[in-house]
Design an enzyme around this catalytic site. Sequence first.
Site, PDB file in Angstrom:
ATOM      1  N   HIS A  19       0.840  -1.203   0.000  1.00  0.00           N
ATOM      2  CA  HIS A  19       0.000   0.000   0.000  1.00  0.00           C
ATOM      3  C   HIS A  19       0.871   1.248   0.000  1.00  0.00           C
ATOM      4  CE1 HIS A  19      -3.166  -2.792   1.049  1.00  0.00           C
ATOM      5  NE2 HIS A  19      -2.509  -3.150   2.131  1.00  0.00           N
ATOM      6  N   GLU A  33      -1.177  -0.513   8.149  1.00  0.00           N
ATOM      7  CA  GLU A  33      -2.110  -1.430   8.798  1.00  0.00           C
ATOM      8  C   GLU A  33      -1.392  -2.284   9.834  1.00  0.00           C
ATOM      9  OE1 GLU A  33      -2.945  -3.329   4.883  1.00  0.00           O
ATOM     10  OE2 GLU A  33      -2.610  -5.228   5.905  1.00  0.00           O
ATOM     11  N   HIS A  73       3.370  -7.584   1.685  1.00  0.00           N
ATOM     12  CA  HIS A  73       2.757  -8.476   2.680  1.00  0.00           C
ATOM     13  C   HIS A  73       1.608  -9.271   2.075  1.00  0.00           C
ATOM     14  CE1 HIS A  73       0.332  -4.804   2.671  1.00  0.00           C
ATOM     15  NE2 HIS A  73      -0.690  -5.569   3.032  1.00  0.00           N
ATOM     16  N   ARG A  85      -1.651  -4.810  -6.086  1.00  0.00           N
ATOM     17  CA  ARG A  85      -1.461  -6.255  -6.070  1.00  0.00           C
ATOM     18  C   ARG A  85      -0.220  -6.598  -6.891  1.00  0.00           C
ATOM     19  NH1 ARG A  85      -6.728  -7.600  -7.880  1.00  0.00           N
ATOM     20  NH2 ARG A  85      -7.664  -7.242  -5.851  1.00  0.00           N
TER      21      ARG A  85
HETATM   22 ZN    ZN Z   1      -2.759  -4.946   3.102  1.00  0.00          ZN
END
Ligand code: ZN
Length: 316
Positions: free
Chosen positions: A98, A116, A173, A193
């Site tokens: 991200h 996150e 991740h 992605r």
């Molecule tokens: Zn993520």
Amino acid sequence: MRPYPLIFEPSLKKRIWGGSKINEIFGYPGANQNIGEAWVVSDHPEGKSIIINGEFSGESLGVLMEKYPEWFAAAKLNKFPLLVKVLDANDNLSVQVHPDDEYAMRNEKGESGKTECWYVIESKPGAEIIFGHTAENKSEFIQLAKENKWDRLLARVPARAEDFFFIPSGKVHAIGKGILLLEVQQNSDITYRIYDYDRMGLDGVKRALHFDKAIDIIDFQPANNKPEPHTFEEKGAAKTTLVSCSYFTVEKWLVKGRHDLKLFDVFLLIFIVSGEGVLIYDDGSVLLTKGVSMMIPAKMGGCRVVGNIEAIVSHI
Ligand code: ZN
């Protein structure tokens, strides 16, 4: 209007990698197949939390924030800053990364970036996550990816119940199969992605990859920003600060007996992972059972938890 604890209805999301655990464990109503995510606190357009108790029953979190900004923070927030989800990985999630706020602002129409973190609720023996990569620089990353040498490129670590992982923007991740976890993140849905195991989406088409944008933002010199959890005892509760970064603080609370809450001038989000109890405040009480997701407004006045619960508590 006096502030009161708000309980939210989860917003369930079907995903190709989803399973049936979320409803089995937390008893949420609704379909039981391929449920990958339950957004338990959200004001994101893709799934807004609806309040299910009290005066504001049926309203969204955002509507309340417009009416009573002081329930959220001392200064008015221009958007709700956090998103809390339960994820059930019945299969591997795509490998992703991200952006940070600055990149997202420039390239994603002013959206937020996404940092996150994950608290593992349950995992199958041998379950692993992808946590970083082995490439020393951008060209090595591109080379290994082009040659499909994902096993060599991606770093794996075991994930067991009660483990905690902090994933700043820029960190590659993926959640591996057999893991059920709670995620606290910035309020953003921007994902690049990198690799999706060459599988088909629910519609029979491969999901899009965003390799070029990902390469722009992957961290090739990761800072050592692994949080050092620390536990402190308060009357009736053992609390562990799992992480405290510029976007959120996440704590694990183990309440036994009676615990009087100290409230700040920001909201508190509480997710009950296990156990049972009751939250008692000046004007009433709320039953706390596993899967309950609630917000305690800033400046609510005195309240206490009585019971035996494990909860993940987050705030800004
Ligand atoms: Zn993520």
